[in-house]
Write a protein that holds these residues in place. Structure first.
Motif, PDB file in Angstrom:
ATOM      1  N   GLU A  22       0.736  -1.131  -0.043  1.00 14.41           N
ATOM      2  CA  GLU A  22      -0.121  -0.121  -0.135  1.00 14.41           C
ATOM      3  C   GLU A  22       0.674   1.409  -0.022  1.00 14.41           C
ATOM      4  O   GLU A  22       0.251   2.174  -0.531  1.00 14.41           O
ATOM      5  CB  GLU A  22      -0.958   0.026   1.165  1.00 14.41           C
ATOM      6  N   THR A  23       2.071   1.196   0.242  1.00 18.06           N
ATOM      7  CA  THR A  23       3.174   2.294   0.228  1.00 18.06           C
ATOM      8  C   THR A  23       4.009   2.033  -0.757  1.00 18.06           C
ATOM      9  O   THR A  23       4.688   0.754  -1.145  1.00 18.06           O
ATOM     10  CB  THR A  23       3.527   2.809   1.767  1.00 18.06           C
ATOM     11  N   THR A  24       4.763   3.272  -0.967  1.00 17.57           N
ATOM     12  CA  THR A  24       5.941   3.051  -1.737  1.00 17.57           C
ATOM     13  C   THR A  24       7.076   3.794  -1.174  1.00 17.57           C
ATOM     14  O   THR A  24       6.812   4.737  -0.502  1.00 17.57           O
ATOM     15  CB  THR A  24       5.634   3.469  -3.481  1.00 17.57           C
ATOM     16  N   MET A  25       8.386   3.630  -1.550  1.00 13.10           N
ATOM     17  CA  MET A  25       9.437   4.403  -0.962  1.00 13.10           C
ATOM     18  C   MET A  25      10.775   4.270  -2.304  1.00 13.10           C
ATOM     19  O   MET A  25      10.673   3.574  -3.220  1.00 13.10           O
ATOM     20  CB  MET A  25      10.096   3.677   0.238  1.00 13.10           C
ATOM     21  N   TRP A  26      11.241   5.251  -2.438  1.00 20.11           N
ATOM     22  CA  TRP A  26      12.446   5.466  -3.335  1.00 20.11           C
ATOM     23  C   TRP A  26      13.562   4.713  -2.749  1.00 20.11           C
ATOM     24  O   TRP A  26      14.063   5.069  -1.689  1.00 20.11           O
ATOM     25  CB  TRP A  26      12.850   6.912  -3.649  1.00 20.11           C
ATOM     26  N   THR A  27      14.289   3.925  -3.475  1.00 17.00           N
ATOM     27  CA  THR A  27      15.464   3.467  -3.176  1.00 17.00           C
ATOM     28  C   THR A  27      16.601   3.457  -4.302  1.00 17.00           C
ATOM     29  O   THR A  27      16.219   3.757  -5.311  1.00 17.00           O
ATOM     30  CB  THR A  27      15.242   1.833  -2.863  1.00 17.00           C
TER      31      THR A  27
END
Length: 366
Positions: free
Chosen positions: A199-204
């Motif tokens: 449900e969430t995203t993050m930048w890696t």
């Protein structure tokens, strides 16, 4: 809809079918007559000889500030060569860089124009250190194009996303012959889903892409007077080639360093590219002494979120938190060079931060 899909443009520049960046902020452009581009009077990136008593690029710039009218006239003649000047590609393994028979002063506005024409806005323009860096941008060519996507994408440009962002750093360094070496390095990030239901995203962070570096190096070569066929052939990257181990970490404690199986000149270039790819801020460099003066932020001591740290790279807030370090490149023999980390006070950096910097460099050099 049919009329929209019928619109197209013939791509004639090397790599245009693989890259498509569109700047969110359109930088203003101003055409300057050729004679006005020759007014630069400072040799900002000169590699000085020992007899001048100046080592660093910034120090050499200071000595040029008091130059007389004769020196100014010589500088004006020096940058008069523009347009179709000699340009070639030097290679070392899968590392590529351009060698151009123009001064950095003459090349600077051309490089700025090149990145703006490629769809980027510039986040960093440090002409004293010879470093130019773009904002993060999306390569739209990576978005799959079917009939619906290509049609709607012409009306709603931001409707689809590749989930990746790129930025590029260009570094200029004057060579002994009076020309300029140009290095282009890539940094990438990607959006990754997280959570039980994604449900969430993050930048890696994602690895630097030598193929993207090669594409823009080829495009720049064409802009500076090279042919498209030559650019494509000379900048191509052989991903199938097995690369030999060039660097190992040896020693313990304060005597720990990276040992390469290459001479000083090649190691110096590779360390510079490694620093660019790893995102270090290079404030100055002294090739005579073999030192890169850098800033580095220890993430363990940084309380900001990862997203904020990533997209504020090069900002004044991050620079305030960054600590200065010296990266020493010292010749051991004809085919051996040592790379070590020192504090800004020229003492060995044997703390966990120093080990982290050494590990980051080793990952890029090996």
């Amino acid at each position: 809809m049919l009329s929209l899909t019928g619109c197209g443009m013939v791509q004639s520049v090397v790599g245009d079918n693989k890259v498509d960046y569109r700047s969110a902020k359109k930088a203003s452009t101003l055409d300057v007559p050729p004679d006005l581009t020759q007014l630069s009077k400072d040799n900002r990136y000169a590699l000085p000889s020992n007899d001048r008593g100046v080592a660093t690029a910034s120090g050499y710039q200071a000595t040029r500030a008091g130059a007389g009218a004769g020196a100014v006239a010589a500088s004006s003649n020096e940058v008069a060569s523009t347009g179709n000047s000699a340009v070639k590609v030097e290679r070392s393994g899968n590392q590529r860089w351009l060698v151009v028979q123009q001064t950095p002063e003459a090349l600077w506005p051309q490089l700025k124009s090149f990145w703006e024409e490629s769809g980027f806005t510039l986040a960093v323009e440090n002409n004293t250190a010879g470093v130019m860096e773009t904002e993060w941008n999306e390569n739209r060519a990576k978005i799959p194009q079917d009939f619906i996507r290509s049609t709607l994408g012409k009306v709603f440009d931001g409707l689809y996303s590749s989930g990746e962002r790129d930025k590029y750093r260009t570094r200029l360094e004057r060579n002994a012959a009076g020309g300029t070496e140009i290095y282009i390095s890539h940094r990438g990030t990607q959006e990754v889903a997280s959570g039980a239901q994604n449900e969430t995203t993050m930048w890696t962070h994602r690895n630097s892409d030598p193929n993207l570096e090669a594409i823009f190096l080829a495009k720049l070569m064409v802009k500076l007077g090279g042919t498209a066929d030559e650019a494509a052939a000379r900048t191509s990257v052989d991903n199938a080639a097995v690369q030999a181990q060039h660097a190992t970490i040896v020693g313990e404690g304060s005597g720990r360093f990276i040992k390469t199986d290459e001479g000083f000149d090649r190691t110096w270039r590779r360390v510079g590219l490694a620093l660019d790819r790893a995102g270090f801020t290079v404030e100055d460099r002294d090739r005579v002494q073999g030192i890169y003066y850098v800033r580095f932020v220890n993430d363990a001591a940084d309380t900001r979120g990862w997203f904020s740290k990533l997209f504020s790279f090069g900002s004044s807030e991050k620079d305030k938190e960054a600590q200065r370090y010296n990266i020493s490149v010292r010749s051991d023999s004809v085919n051996s060079t040592q790379v070590s980390v020192w504090t800004s006070k020229n003492t060995p950096e044997d703390t966990p931060v120093g080990e982290k910097i050494l590990t980051l460099l080793h990952e890029q050099l090996k």
